[in-house]
Structures are given as structure tokens and as C-alpha cells.
Design a protein around this motif. Structure first.
Motif, mmCIF file in Angstrom:
data_model
loop_
_atom_site.group_PDB
_atom_site.id
_atom_site.type_symbol
_atom_site.label_atom_id
_atom_site.label_comp_id
_atom_site.label_asym_id
_atom_site.label_seq_id
_atom_site.Cartn_x
_atom_site.Cartn_y
_atom_site.Cartn_z
ATOM 1 N N PHE A 150 0.804 -1.214 0.000
ATOM 2 C CA PHE A 150 0.000 0.000 0.000
ATOM 3 C C PHE A 150 0.839 1.268 0.000
ATOM 4 C CE2 PHE A 150 -3.030 -3.147 1.543
ATOM 5 C CZ PHE A 150 -4.157 -2.832 0.793
ATOM 6 N N LEU A 151 2.131 1.116 -0.209
ATOM 7 C CA LEU A 151 2.991 2.293 -0.243
ATOM 8 C C LEU A 151 2.635 3.200 -1.416
ATOM 9 C CD1 LEU A 151 5.397 3.760 0.977
ATOM 10 C CD2 LEU A 151 6.907 2.411 -0.503
ATOM 11 N N THR A 152 2.370 2.582 -2.572
ATOM 12 C CA THR A 152 1.986 3.357 -3.761
ATOM 13 C C THR A 152 0.648 4.051 -3.548
ATOM 14 O OG1 THR A 152 3.135 1.742 -5.138
ATOM 15 C CG2 THR A 152 1.638 3.242 -6.248
ATOM 16 N N ALA A 153 -0.274 3.367 -2.862
ATOM 17 C CA ALA A 153 -1.592 3.966 -2.589
ATOM 18 C C ALA A 153 -1.449 5.199 -1.710
ATOM 19 C CB ALA A 153 -2.502 2.941 -1.930
ATOM 20 N N SER A 154 -0.557 5.136 -0.728
ATOM 21 C CA SER A 154 -0.330 6.283 0.147
ATOM 22 C C SER A 154 0.196 7.470 -0.644
ATOM 23 C CB SER A 154 0.662 5.897 1.253
ATOM 24 O OG SER A 154 0.903 6.989 2.101
ATOM 25 N N GLU A 155 1.130 7.198 -1.556
ATOM 26 C CA GLU A 155 1.689 8.277 -2.387
ATOM 27 C C GLU A 155 0.616 8.855 -3.316
ATOM 28 O OE1 GLU A 155 4.877 6.318 -4.343
ATOM 29 O OE2 GLU A 155 6.229 6.381 -2.601
ATOM 30 N N LEU A 156 -0.291 7.983 -3.785
ATOM 31 C CA LEU A 156 -1.367 8.438 -4.670
ATOM 32 C C LEU A 156 -2.253 9.458 -3.967
ATOM 33 C CD1 LEU A 156 -3.056 8.251 -7.279
ATOM 34 C CD2 LEU A 156 -4.255 6.290 -6.241
ATOM 35 N N LYS A 160 -5.424 15.109 -4.328
ATOM 36 C CA LYS A 160 -6.373 15.506 -3.295
ATOM 37 C C LYS A 160 -7.805 15.190 -3.679
ATOM 38 C CE LYS A 160 -3.720 19.121 -0.988
ATOM 39 N NZ LYS A 160 -3.716 20.518 -0.480
ATOM 40 N N GLY A 161 -8.063 15.084 -4.959
ATOM 41 C CA GLY A 161 -9.415 14.746 -5.390
ATOM 42 C C GLY A 161 -9.792 13.339 -4.960
ATOM 43 N N LEU A 162 -8.881 12.383 -5.147
ATOM 44 C CA LEU A 162 -9.152 11.014 -4.709
ATOM 45 C C LEU A 162 -9.231 10.937 -3.186
ATOM 46 C CD1 LEU A 162 -7.000 8.744 -7.078
ATOM 47 C CD2 LEU A 162 -9.482 9.002 -7.022
ATOM 48 N N LYS A 163 -8.410 11.713 -2.498
ATOM 49 C CA LYS A 163 -8.462 11.730 -1.037
ATOM 50 C C LYS A 163 -9.822 12.236 -0.566
ATOM 51 C CE LYS A 163 -6.288 13.694 3.087
ATOM 52 N NZ LYS A 163 -5.221 14.585 3.631
ATOM 53 N N SER A 164 -10.327 13.266 -1.217
ATOM 54 C CA SER A 164 -11.628 13.822 -0.850
ATOM 55 C C SER A 164 -12.738 12.799 -1.052
ATOM 56 C CB SER A 164 -11.909 15.077 -1.671
ATOM 57 O OG SER A 164 -13.171 15.619 -1.350
ATOM 58 N N LEU A 165 -12.658 12.027 -2.145
ATOM 59 C CA LEU A 165 -13.662 10.997 -2.407
ATOM 60 C C LEU A 165 -13.626 9.911 -1.331
ATOM 61 C CD1 LEU A 165 -13.365 10.563 -6.293
ATOM 62 C CD2 LEU A 165 -15.237 11.644 -5.027
ATOM 63 N N PRO A 172 -4.857 2.741 -15.365
ATOM 64 C CA PRO A 172 -4.979 1.337 -14.911
ATOM 65 C C PRO A 172 -4.323 1.121 -13.545
ATOM 66 C CG PRO A 172 -4.336 1.423 -17.215
ATOM 67 C CD PRO A 172 -4.262 2.830 -16.715
ATOM 68 N N GLU A 173 -3.221 1.815 -13.302
ATOM 69 C CA GLU A 173 -2.548 1.667 -12.009
ATOM 70 C C GLU A 173 -3.438 2.189 -10.879
ATOM 71 O OE1 GLU A 173 -1.251 3.091 -14.667
ATOM 72 O OE2 GLU A 173 0.328 1.671 -15.247
ATOM 73 N N GLU A 174 -4.083 3.325 -11.103
ATOM 74 C CA GLU A 174 -4.969 3.892 -10.090
ATOM 75 C C GLU A 174 -6.164 2.981 -9.843
ATOM 76 O OE1 GLU A 174 -6.043 7.799 -11.339
ATOM 77 O OE2 GLU A 174 -4.117 8.694 -10.777
ATOM 78 N N LYS A 175 -6.725 2.425 -10.922
ATOM 79 C CA LYS A 175 -7.869 1.519 -10.757
ATOM 80 C C LYS A 175 -7.465 0.260 -9.999
ATOM 81 C CE LYS A 175 -10.457 3.044 -14.841
ATOM 82 N NZ LYS A 175 -11.591 3.611 -14.069
ATOM 83 N N ALA A 176 -6.241 -0.238 -10.244
ATOM 84 C CA ALA A 176 -5.751 -1.417 -9.522
ATOM 85 C C ALA A 176 -5.604 -1.111 -8.033
ATOM 86 C CB ALA A 176 -4.422 -1.878 -10.110
ATOM 87 N N ILE A 177 -5.124 0.084 -7.731
ATOM 88 C CA ILE A 177 -4.981 0.487 -6.319
ATOM 89 C C ILE A 177 -6.337 0.553 -5.641
ATOM 90 C CG2 ILE A 177 -4.361 2.427 -4.840
ATOM 91 C CD1 ILE A 177 -2.037 2.996 -6.749
ATOM 92 N N VAL A 178 -7.327 1.132 -6.327
ATOM 93 C CA VAL A 178 -8.665 1.247 -5.754
ATOM 94 C C VAL A 178 -9.257 -0.134 -5.490
ATOM 95 C CG1 VAL A 178 -11.038 2.010 -6.173
ATOM 96 C CG2 VAL A 178 -9.110 3.521 -6.726
ATOM 97 N N TYR A 197 -7.770 15.853 7.580
ATOM 98 C CA TYR A 197 -7.714 14.406 7.808
ATOM 99 C C TYR A 197 -6.357 13.839 7.371
ATOM 100 C CZ TYR A 197 -12.741 14.434 8.614
ATOM 101 O OH TYR A 197 -13.993 14.675 9.128
ATOM 102 N N ASP A 198 -5.976 12.767 8.025
ATOM 103 C CA ASP A 198 -4.735 12.084 7.680
ATOM 104 C C ASP A 198 -4.892 11.347 6.357
ATOM 105 O OD1 ASP A 198 -2.191 11.108 7.852
ATOM 106 O OD2 ASP A 198 -2.422 10.192 9.829
ATOM 107 N N ASN A 199 -3.794 10.885 5.814
ATOM 108 C CA ASN A 199 -3.812 10.102 4.586
ATOM 109 C C ASN A 199 -4.759 8.910 4.758
ATOM 110 O OD1 ASN A 199 -2.949 7.978 2.616
ATOM 111 N ND2 ASN A 199 -1.400 9.500 2.094
ATOM 112 N N PRO A 200 -5.685 8.662 3.832
ATOM 113 C CA PRO A 200 -6.644 7.559 3.971
ATOM 114 C C PRO A 200 -5.987 6.190 4.190
ATOM 115 C CG PRO A 200 -7.378 9.027 2.235
ATOM 116 C CD PRO A 200 -6.020 9.498 2.642
ATOM 117 N N VAL A 201 -4.799 5.985 3.629
ATOM 118 C CA VAL A 201 -4.107 4.709 3.842
ATOM 119 C C VAL A 201 -3.693 4.566 5.305
ATOM 120 C CG1 VAL A 201 -2.043 3.368 3.269
ATOM 121 C CG2 VAL A 201 -3.325 4.517 1.461
ATOM 122 N N MET A 202 -3.249 5.654 5.933
ATOM 123 C CA MET A 202 -2.907 5.600 7.352
ATOM 124 C C MET A 202 -4.146 5.321 8.191
ATOM 125 S SD MET A 202 0.255 5.878 7.229
ATOM 126 C CE MET A 202 0.488 5.821 8.994
ATOM 127 N N ALA A 203 -5.289 5.899 7.792
ATOM 128 C CA ALA A 203 -6.538 5.627 8.502
ATOM 129 C C ALA A 203 -6.933 4.167 8.338
ATOM 130 C CB ALA A 203 -7.642 6.543 7.981
#
Length: 861
Positions: free
Chosen positions: A292-298, A303-308, A334-340, A382-388
Motif C-alpha cells: 500500500f505504499l503506492t496507494a499512500s503516495e497516490l 487531493k481529489g481522490l483523497k476527498s472521495l 490502470p494503475e490507479e484503478k488497480a490500487i482502488v 484528515y490524515d492520509n486515507p491509507v494511514m486511517a
């Protein structure tokens, strides 16, 4: 032929003669007699205990070449002992009293073999006979020359009297043992044999910290009556007492606090739950640090994905709420969709495991950085969603581990009270309290269990204020992160493993320990070794305990509170301190010592399990790794040890419990007050190891002596308890007193700026001094340092190291400023002197220079 000078010399010392010259010679001889305080004190203690202190000291003098023959050796020993007693009458009286008290327990085995029946007078006479014989031997040894016979007679009388007293009050006859057992059974709450109560049942104590107040809320005239008969011999049940107060919270480890105020079994269940939690959350760390390291960086970059992600919550207005479908559609590449997709799978897996159900709605956990007082908030709040998400995984894991070890079905748990932000752990703890009462615990004892669990699993993760946390870390890195301390800690890989598991198991473990020291991944790749990583201890940072469910640096509340005030400075301090611990060798040596202890325990367990004899299994039952287990759990652990399956949870818990006995590496090993008072944690800075030593001595020696007194030396349990107390005290003095003490003094000889040498150390005085210093420090939980005055300190120093460091740095700064203002010479010297001792980096370089070139970094003192 009469010689007036010889006749005068034969006169009793202290009687003034008519010969002034002889009187002056006597006076001068007394004044010139030199002695070593530590050696003479040790001699006096042994002399008072067994009457052979001077003989043993004389033997050492002969063997070491200090004396040419026995007469010279015994003469030197007695002269120095008397000079010490004359110069230090009060200290001598205390030492002699302590020695006499210790000596009373030495004939315990002989006392236990006689007086199996009869009245107190009968037993007093029987044991008095034994005491008279022992007293005669003592008197003969303690006498001098022809006076030995007289001393033997006096000793026989005194020994008979003292022996009679011990026979009357330290032994019990058959009827007394039965009566004591009947009263004990009557005064013990139910719960023996229950899952939480264990074989010993729950303790019969009151509520710790805040006692209940019966009799205030009801009238005696309206209360229902339960007594059905009146008998003269009816059992008198004493009110529960003996619960821990402030002192117990300050000094007892959380595990020992729970054992004292609830029961041994409950303490073991709590310890296992923490080990299980650490083990599971180490795997959580591994997943989030890689997959999930890549997801955290994403989320950091988008910020748009973080808001969602923040809007995927039932508290969000329906027209603004986001679903997984919406979230996936928002991902472009495709990378973003794989992370989601990976995030969705992880969240839904956790939801299935979580007893807190979110309902039929898509959900993503959130974590606010600060308290939000409005109904609308920005994403930056809010903190990074991955940390949450990671914290969500840790919370679910910890609550499930605690519930599982206490045999609580999570399906029956109520949801947390969201209006007060109640944690999952608190819901589980409340359920454990209720279950303990069902199994026989009193309301007070069940409350003690909940109290202890909240300290161990909830309060331990809470951080204190920024200043205190920084002070703890800076001071420990300055004083501990240096090669001299790394050398000192090598002893931890020898003393505790041998004390607990014996030389044979330790020697079998050493070769793999060397490999593990060179390769920290050994336990991961080689399943014949349990690494700290397997026990979830690889995140231990700068002496901070590995709190349940938190990284010691990045994710703990401590670190979070630090970054609020010093967003740039504090992380830099943490990086510096971590680097110092790593490159000074302290981090590697600490890991080596801990892994040697846990793996030698497993080796010892495997040896005894494979032996399989009744005697071997009896020894295995008494091992620190087995304490508090049920018979079925014991058998399961034995099977796992035979199979050498080191990934088996029973072996993981066995190794973790064995390690916790001697190393302050987990919440269960630290005092309850340490967890309950985050801002007071600096009081334990650099004292946690000594506190653990004190707790181990209490368990291995003190509690066994109390058990012997309770059961009677002539009972089977009492005799076994006093035997264990004597054996453990001897082992401890030899291993932790002599070996660790001498090693500690040896590493001090590496500091070329002091006058300590190996030649001075390897003498009877040097060894006895090292022994007494080590025992005094360990027995007092680090409060007493009998050598402090050598370094300009006080034997008892109540000011914690971080505060003391702050005072000295502040004083140095003030004095330097004052000197600059007045134009004094070398105005910065006071500040430099404090800085080279307490400032990270400067202090560490200073220690290296003292070892290599024999000079200080900035000043000469």
C-alpha cells in the motif's frame, strides 16, 4: 621468663595499661589499619549469617597471594573487619542485623524435616535441638583461637532459643495446616478451574485505587438476611484486602499488577493477547509498508481522490456520499484503478472481521488530525486515507486478539458508543469484566481486571506532551547510544538466558545468535530461529516499548503529538537519535540479547519436551514461558515444542512470555503507572531494565519466601518454596550480581579518562564492590546507586534523567551567559561541559573519544 611487653600485649584490647609506650603503639596500630569498605562489609555480612566470613576472606587472601600463610591471612581479615566496625558502627550494626536475618533461613531445610506434628512447644523443643547444634557450629566458626569452645557453647544456647522460635512460628503441624487450608478455601472466591480464573482462581482482594463503600446506599433494617444458622466454629471470612495502591502501580509491572489484583491466569491471558497483537500487527506493517505504499503516495499527490475516500462514510449527506463504484470511476489510469480495487478488497475483508457493523453501505475509514468543531471540513483536516485504513486494521486486529485469548465471542459484543468515541478495545474489556464475574470473580476483582487491561492495551498507546517525549528520547540517545553501552549490553545475552534456561540451552543457541546478529532477517528466512521481527519487536525504537498496535516512531500518539509543535525539528531529532543507536551498536546488541533469551527458552523447552519424563515435564511446567497456562494449553505447547514448529502460536507465546520475564519490551512488562501517566514516563527513563530486575526478584525470591511463611516450612509447599527462594537468590547473586557486575565494571575500564583498571577490578574488593553495586541498583528498581558519589551524584537521586539533563543544560547556558556578560575567562566552559554529556551527537562523540584517545571532546572534566 616473664616479658612485660608480651604480657601487656596479651591483655584485652581496650584496657589501658601502665606502659605508655605500648598504649601509643596500640593506638597507632589501630589508626593505621587500612580496610576496603565493600570487602569488610561483605565479610561482616557473611560472618553474621554463617559465622565464617573471616575464614572465607582469609581463604581468598591465601589463594590470591595477599597473605603468606593462614595466620597472616586470618589476622589481616579480622583486623580490617574490626577497623571497619569501629569506623562505621551504624553501618556495621545494619549489616550484621541483615546477615543474622539471612542466616535464619539457611537451616530452613533442616527445620522442615522435623516437627511434622505436635504442639508449638513440641516443635520448639525439636527445632531448638537442631538450632542448638547449628548454633554450636556457628559459635565455633565465629570464635577465635581458644575462645572457639566458649563461643560454641554460647552459640548452642542462642541457636536453641532462635531455633525454638523458628520451629514454633515458621512451621505448622498437621492440624494447623488443615485449618489454614480450610480458612483459605473459605476466603477464596469461586473461579478455580475457570477459563479466566485458572487453577488458582481469582484473588481475594479489594478494588485497586478506588475502594467500594458498602453500607452507604442501604438500611440494615431493610436488608435481606442470608444467614441460616449460628455456630461457634463458623468460618470468619475476612473482608477483601491486599489490593495494590500507588506504590504497586509505580513499581509493579502491569503483568505482576494484574497477577496480584486479579490472578496469575488473567495476567497470562493479557500477556498472550499483547504478544498475539504484536505478531499480527507486524504483518500489518509489512503489508502497508510494501503493497500500500503506492496507494499512500497516490493520496498525497491527488487531493481529489483523497476527498472521495473521505466522503465514503454514512455520516456524509446522502447526496454527497461516495460509493466504491464512484471511487473506481474517478480513478483514471490502470494503475490507479488497480490500487482502488486493492483498497476495496482490504476494507471489505476488515469489515467482515470487525464486530462493529457499518450497515449496508460502502465505507472507508477516516482519521482526523485534530478535533473538528464544524459540520464541514477540508481534506487537509484528515490524515492520509491509507494511514486511517492501517489504524482501522490495527484496531480490529487488537480487539479480536484480546477477545480471542479471553474466549469472548465477538458476535455477542455491543457496538461502541459513537457519541463518546468509545474504542473497540474498551467494548471487549467490558465484556471480559462481565465474563470474569460470571466465572466467579468479585465485582472488585473484575474491575481490577478491566483497570489493568485498559492500562496495558489502551493507555499504553497514548502519548504525553511534546516536551516530555522529546526530553526522553534526547536524553536516552545521549547517554545510551554509545559503544560503551553496547559493550555493557552484551552481558544481557549471557546472564538472563543462563539464569532462566541453563548453560546447555544457551550454548546451543549461541551459534545461531551470531548468525542472527550479522543478519536480522535470519528468523524470517530460517524457521529454526525466532527473530524479534516474528515477535513484533523490530519496531522498538530508542528504548521506547513496542506499544500494542503502533510503530514506535511513525504511528504512535507520541510521535503524532511531537510533530504538531516541531514539524521540522522533531523528525530530524528522531532520525539523528535512531542513527546513533544503530551505528553505536546498541540496537544490534539489544536485539542479540533479546533473541538469545527467547530462543534459548525455546531450546530449553524443546529439550525438556523431547525428554518427556515426569521430572522433565515438571521442570517445563515451572518455566517462565508456561506460567498461567491450563493443562490443555501446556500439552499443546509441549506438542509444538516436540514438532519444532516455531511458527506455532503456542511457541510464539511461550517465547514471548519468557522474554517478557527479563526484558522491558512490551506494555505488560512496564509498570501500570507508566501507561496511566504519559507525561510521567520520563521518570522511568533508563530505569526500566532495573525495574524489570526488581520485579523478577520479587517473583523468584520474595513471593517464595512469603509462600513458605504462609504454608509453613514443614509443609511440602513451604519447603519447596523456601528451597526455590534460596536457589534463585544464589543464582541471581552469582549471575546478575557477580557476572553482570564485573562486566559492568570491566567496560568502565575502557574509559581512559578515569582511573579504573582491570587489575583493581579482578581483586576480592573489586568483585565484592561490583556485586553490591549491581544488587543495590537492581533490588531498588534503579533508585539506589551506592557509587553515585564517585561521579559527583547522590546515592538516592529522585530526579529523572531527562529533568536532570535539562537542569544541567539550563544551568550551563545561564552560567555561560553570566560569564560572557562579566568578561570571565573561558565563558562557554559550563555550557560545553553540559553539552558533551547530554546533547545527542556531542555526547556520543565524547564517549568514543574517551575510549580511544582518553580525552574529552570539549572540556577536560
Amino acid at each position: 621468663m616473664s616479658n612485660w611487653l608480651l604480657d601487656e600485649m596479651r591483655e584485652t584490647k581496650g584496657v589501658k595499661s601502665d606502659n605508655w609506650l605500648l598504649d601509643e603503639m596500640r593506638k597507632k596500630t589501630d589508626e593505621d589499619t587500612e580496610y576496603n569498605a565493600f570487602r569488610s562489609a561483605t565479610t561482616g555480612f557473611i560472618e553474621s549469617a554463617i559465622g565464617a566470613g573471616d575464614e572465607l576472606d582469609a581463604t581468598i587472601r591465601l589463594l590470591s597471594g595477599e597473605a603468606q600463610d593462614w595466620s597472616q591471612a586470618i589476622g589481616q581479615s579480622r583486623a580490617e573487619l574490626k577497623a571497619f566496625e569501629d569506623a562505621n558502627p551504624n553501618a556495621s550494626m545494619v549489616i550484621n542485623t541483615m546477615g543474622l536475618g539471612a542466616g535464619l533461613f539457611i537451616p530452613g531445610a533442616g527445620i522442615a524435616k522435623i516437627a511434622q506434628a505436635g504442639t508449638k512447644l513440641d516443635r520448639a523443643l525439636k527445632v531448638g535441638g537442631l538450632g542448638a547444634a547449628e548454633g554450636a557450629v556457628y559459635g565455633f566458626l565465629s570464635g577465635e583461637g581458644e575462645d572457639r569452645v566458649t563461643s560454641a557453647g554460647i552459640g548452642a544456647v542462642a541457636g536453641g532459643a532462635l531455633g525454638g522460635l523458628s520451629g514454633a512460628y515458621l512451621t505448622k503441624n498437621t492440624d494447623e495446616i488443615k485449618e489454614a487450608t480450610r480458612l483459605l478455601d473459605a476466603q477464596t472466591y469461586k473461579g478455580k478451574g475457570s477459563y479466566i480464573g485458572g487453577e488458582e482462581g481469582f484473588r481475594n482482594v479489594g478494588r485497586a485505587k478506588e475502594s467500594s463503600r458498602p453500607g452507604v446506599t442501604y438500611d440494615t433494617s431493610t436488608a435481606s438476611r442470608q444467614v441460616q444458622d449460628i455456630k461457634d466454629d463458623a468460618i470468619i471470612v475476612e473482608q477483601p484486602a491486599g489490593e495494590s495502591g500507588t506504590v504497586g502501580s509505580v513499581f509493579l509491572s502491569t503483568k505482576d499488577w494484574i497477577a496480584k489484583n486479579v490472578g496469575v491466569r488473567a495476567a497470562r491471558l493479557a500477556e498472550d493477547a499483547e504478544i498475539m497483537t504484536r505478531h499480527d500487527q507486524r504483518e500489518i506493517d509489512e503489508i502497508f509498508d510494501t503493497e500500500f505504499l503506492t496507494a499512500s503516495e497516490l493520496f498525497d499527490n491527488n487531493k481529489g481522490l483523497k476527498s472521495l475516500a473521505l466522503r465514503m462514510n454514512k455520516s456524509i449527506k446522502e447526496d454527497r456520499r461516495v460509493s466504491w463504484e464512484d471511487f473506481t470511476a474517478a480513478a483514471k489510469s490502470p494503475e490507479e484503478k488497480a490500487i482502488v480495487r486493492k483498497l476495496e478488497e482490504q476494507v471489505k475483508t476488515l469489515q467482515e472481521l470487525d464486530f462493529v457493523k457499518q450497515g449496508d453501505i460502502d465505507y472507508f475509514p477516516t482519521k482526523a488530525i485534530d478535533k473538528i468543531g464544524t459540520k464541514e471540513a477540508r481534506p487537509d483536516a484528515y490524515d492520509n486515507p491509507v494511514m486511517a485504513l492501517k489504524e482501522y486494521a490495527e484496531d480490529v486486529s487488537a480487539s479480536r486478539a484480546l477477545a480471542a485469548r479471553f474466549d469472548i465471542d465477538t458476535k455477542d459484543l455491543r457496538p461502541p458508543k459513537s457519541d463518546i468515541g468509545e474504542s473497540r478495545l474498551n467494548v471487549v474489556i467490558e465484556a471480559i469484566e462481565k465474563e470474569a464475574k460470571k466465572q466467579g470473580a468479585s465485582t472488585e476483582v473484575a474491575a481490577n481486571l478491566g483497570n489493568g487491561l485498559r492500562s496495558q492495551f489502551v493507555a499504553s498507546k497514548k502519548g504525553g506532551n511534546t516536551v516530555g517525549a522529546v526530553a526522553r528520547r534526547v536524553t536516552s540517545a545521549s547517554l545510551l547510544a554509545n559503544p560503551m553501552n553496547a559493550i555493557l549490553n552484551i552481558a544481557e545475552g549471557v546472564t538472563a538466558p543462563i539464569y532462566q534456561n541453563g548453560v546447555k540451552a544457551w550454548m546451543k543457541t549461541v551459534p545461531r545468535a551470531v548468525l542472527s546478529t550479522l543478519n536480522s532477517e535470519l528468523g524470517v528466512r530460517n524457521k529454526g530461529w525466532i527473530s524479534n521481527k516474528e515477535l513484533g519487536l523490530d519496531k522498538d525504537f530508542m528504548g521506547e516499548i513496542a506499544n500494542a498496535g503502533k510503530k514506535a516512531m511513525d504511528d504512535s500518539a507520541d510521535a503524532a503529538s511531537l510533530t504538531k509543535l516541531f514539524q521540522k525539528a522533531v523528525p530530524g531529532i528522531d532520525v539523528l537519535n535512531k542513527t546513533l543507536y544503530k551505528y553505536s551498536g546498541v540496537q544490534t546488541v539489544n536485539r542479540m540479547g533479546q533473541e538469545l533469551l527467547s530462543n534459548s527458552a525455546v531450546q530449553r523447552g524443546m529439550d525438556l519436551a523431547n525428554d518427556g519424563s515426569e521430572k522433565a515435564l515438571a521442570k517445563l511446567r515451572k518455566h517462565d514461558g508456561m506460567r498461567g497456562l491450563t493443562e490443555s494449553e501446556f500439552k499443546s505447547t509441549v506438542r509444538a515444542l516436540k514438532d519444532k514448529d516455531l511458527s506455532n502460536p503456542y511457541i510464539i507465546n511461550f517465547a514471548g512470555a519468557a522474554l517478557n520475564k527479563w526484558q522491558p519490551v512490551s506494555a505488560s512488562t512496564m509498570p501500570k503507572a507508566f501507561h496511566d501517566n504519559p507525561n510521567g514516563r520520563m521518570a522511568y527513563s533508563m530505569l526500566s531494565y532495573m525495574n524489570k530486575q526488581m520485579n523478577s526478584l520479587r517473583n523468584d525470591v520474595g513471593l517464595n519466601i512469603l509462600r513458605a511463611q504462609e504454608k509453613g516450612l514443614n509443609s511440602k509447599e513451604g519447603a519447596e518454596a523456601i528451597k526455590l527462594a534460596m536457589l534463585n537468590s544464589a543464582k541471581y547473586a552469582g549471575i546478575f550480581g557477580v557476572v553482570a557486575g564485573v562486566w559492568d565494571d570491566y567496560r568502565k575500564t575502557l574509559d581512559l579518562t578515569n582511573d579504573k583498571t582491570l587489575e583493581k577490578l579482578l581483586t576480592p574488593e573489586g568483585v565484592s564492590s561490583a556485586l553490591m553495586n549491581q544488587l543495590a541498583s537492581n533490588m531498588s528498581s534503579g533508585i539506589l546507586n551506592i557509587r553515585a558519589e564517585e561521579y559527583g551524584g547522590q546515592p538516592v537521586e529522585p530526579i529523572p534523567a531527562p529533568i536532570s539533563a535539562g537542569f544541567r543544560l539550563g544551568s550551563g547556558l545561564f552560567t555561560a551567559g553570566e560569564r560572557v556578560y562579566t568578561g570571565a575567562d573561558e565563558p562557554l566552559t559550563p555550557l560545553l561541559r553540559a553539552g558533551q554529556t547530554y546533547m545527542p551527537g556531542l555526547a556520543n562523540i565524547d564517549r568514543v573519544m574517551r575510549m580511544t584517545v582518553g580525552e574529552r571532546l570539549l572540556t577536560d572534566d
